[in-house]
Design a protein around this motif. Structure first.
Motif, PDB file in Angstrom:
ATOM      1  N   MET A 127       0.806  -1.210   0.000  1.00 50.50           N
ATOM      2  CA  MET A 127       0.000   0.000   0.000  1.00 50.50           C
ATOM      3  C   MET A 127       0.841   1.264   0.000  1.00 50.50           C
ATOM      4  N   TYR A 128       2.062   1.155   0.497  1.00 53.47           N
ATOM      5  CA  TYR A 128       2.921   2.333   0.531  1.00 53.47           C
ATOM      6  C   TYR A 128       4.381   1.885   0.592  1.00 53.47           C
ATOM      7  N   SER A 129       5.228   2.608  -0.139  1.00 52.57           N
ATOM      8  CA  SER A 129       6.681   2.425  -0.017  1.00 52.57           C
ATOM      9  C   SER A 129       7.356   3.741  -0.374  1.00 52.57           C
ATOM     10  N   THR A 130       8.434   4.037   0.326  1.00 49.67           N
ATOM     11  CA  THR A 130       9.176   5.261   0.014  1.00 49.67           C
ATOM     12  C   THR A 130       9.785   5.182  -1.386  1.00 49.67           C
ATOM     13  N   ALA A 131      10.090   3.979  -1.857  1.00 51.90           N
ATOM     14  CA  ALA A 131      10.663   3.828  -3.192  1.00 51.90           C
ATOM     15  C   ALA A 131       9.662   4.210  -4.278  1.00 51.90           C
ATOM     16  N   ASN A 132       8.386   3.929  -4.047  1.00 52.88           N
ATOM     17  CA  ASN A 132       7.367   4.193  -5.066  1.00 52.88           C
ATOM     18  C   ASN A 132       6.577   5.479  -4.835  1.00 52.88           C
ATOM     19  N   HIS A 133       6.448   5.900  -3.579  1.00 47.58           N
ATOM     20  CA  HIS A 133       5.553   7.015  -3.265  1.00 47.58           C
ATOM     21  C   HIS A 133       6.251   8.220  -2.645  1.00 47.58           C
ATOM     22  N   GLY A 134       7.566   8.144  -2.439  1.00 47.56           N
ATOM     23  CA  GLY A 134       8.271   9.239  -1.809  1.00 47.56           C
ATOM     24  C   GLY A 134       8.182   9.160  -0.299  1.00 47.56           C
ATOM     25  N   SER A 135       8.921  10.008   0.370  1.00 50.02           N
ATOM     26  CA  SER A 135       8.980  10.001   1.839  1.00 50.02           C
ATOM     27  C   SER A 135       8.001  11.010   2.406  1.00 50.02           C
TER      28      SER A 135
END
Length: 278
Positions: free
Chosen positions: A142-150
């Motif tokens: 549902m969320y990852s810093t690699a795909n959605h930013g920090s």
């Protein structure tokens, strides 16, 4: 001290036990009994009677029971049945949980995307310790810093509308992997939320799990500035800032945990959040 009974009373009790006692077949195995006073506790059967007739019924048992049956069932007082049943259920629950974890360690969850943080060892250990209700469902990223930013705001936005548990996984700049399983999706809330299913974990490098201690219910809380898990002792078990750049982990009463990272204050390298139920 013994209790005296008349011949008529003895005959009456004898007839009662013969008619309503457990039946035994030719092989010495118990058949289903018509009486609600015969209960199965664990692998044994008991005839439950009031304490006034316990002494007499033990004597009668040898009269109307076959020798093989005496090894299979026993006459006990009503007050003893609850204690034996509770003890039996406790032992059986521990066996079931042990068997469940052994089976789960052989199963790998199906991931919707490749994880940048979890390898086979991580997945095997985590899957074995998740609640049974999450088993058999694919893990959705549902969320990852690699795909959605920090961004904590993006993490919250991606959780909106969910009604299922989530798994938070963090890797810091020291390559330590740790996180939390939350019974509820992360959200902004004025109050703490979650249930006793919530737990913390770390790989340093061996797997460590920290379950709810029962001391308080400060499971998860969140606002736009930070996400907090655990608390009550002057510090959070896990704290993340709004930019998902910095974090902290302290021992706290909620989980009686050790700090999850090798440093109480740490720099975040990557974050992933997975849902573990459809």
């Amino acid at each position: 001290m013994g209790i005296a009974y008349s011949v008529g009373e003895v005959d009456h009790l004898y007839s009662f036990f013969v008619q309503w006692g457990p039946l035994v077949d030719d092989k010495g195995k118990m058949k289903p009994c018509k009486s609600c006073n015969v209960r199965k506790i664990g692998h044994s059967a008991y005839l439950i009677v009031d304490k006034e007739i316990v002494g007499l019924s033990k004597a009668l048992r040898n009269t109307f029971c076959k020798p093989k049956a005496a090894k299979k069932w026993e006459i006990i007082a009503l007050k003893d049945s609850t204690r034996r049943s509770s003890l039996c259920n406790s032992v059986e629950s521990e066996v079931e949980e042990s068997e469940y974890q052994s089976e789960s360690e052989d199963e790998f969850p199906v991931l919707s995307h490749e994880s940048q943080l979890l390898d086979e060892y991580h997945l095997q250990k985590l899957a074995a310790h998740l609640p049974p209700r999450t088993q058999g469902y694919p893990w959705q990223l549902m969320y990852s810093t690699a795909n959605h930013g920090s961004s904590l705001k993006t993490l919250y936005r991606n959780m909106a509308g969910l009604d299922c548990p989530v798994l938070l996984v963090i890797k810091d700049v020291h390559k330590k992997v740790f996180g939390a399983f939350s019974s509820d999706p992360f959200k902004v809330s004025k109050y703490c939320y979650g249930t006793g299913e919530t737990f913390l974990f770390s790989f340093n490098p061996d797997f460590q799990q920290y379950r709810w201690s029962g001391e308080n219910s400060y499971f998860v809380s969140g606002n736009w500035e930070s996400l907090q898990i655990g608390g009550g002792g002057g510090g959070f078990a896990l704290w993340l800032d709004a930019d998902l750049n910095r974090g902290a982990s302290f021992s706290c009463p909620t989980f009686h945990n050790a700090p999850l990272s090798t440093h109480e204050d740490f720099i975040i390298q990557d974050v992933e959040v997975w849902t573990v139920q459809n």
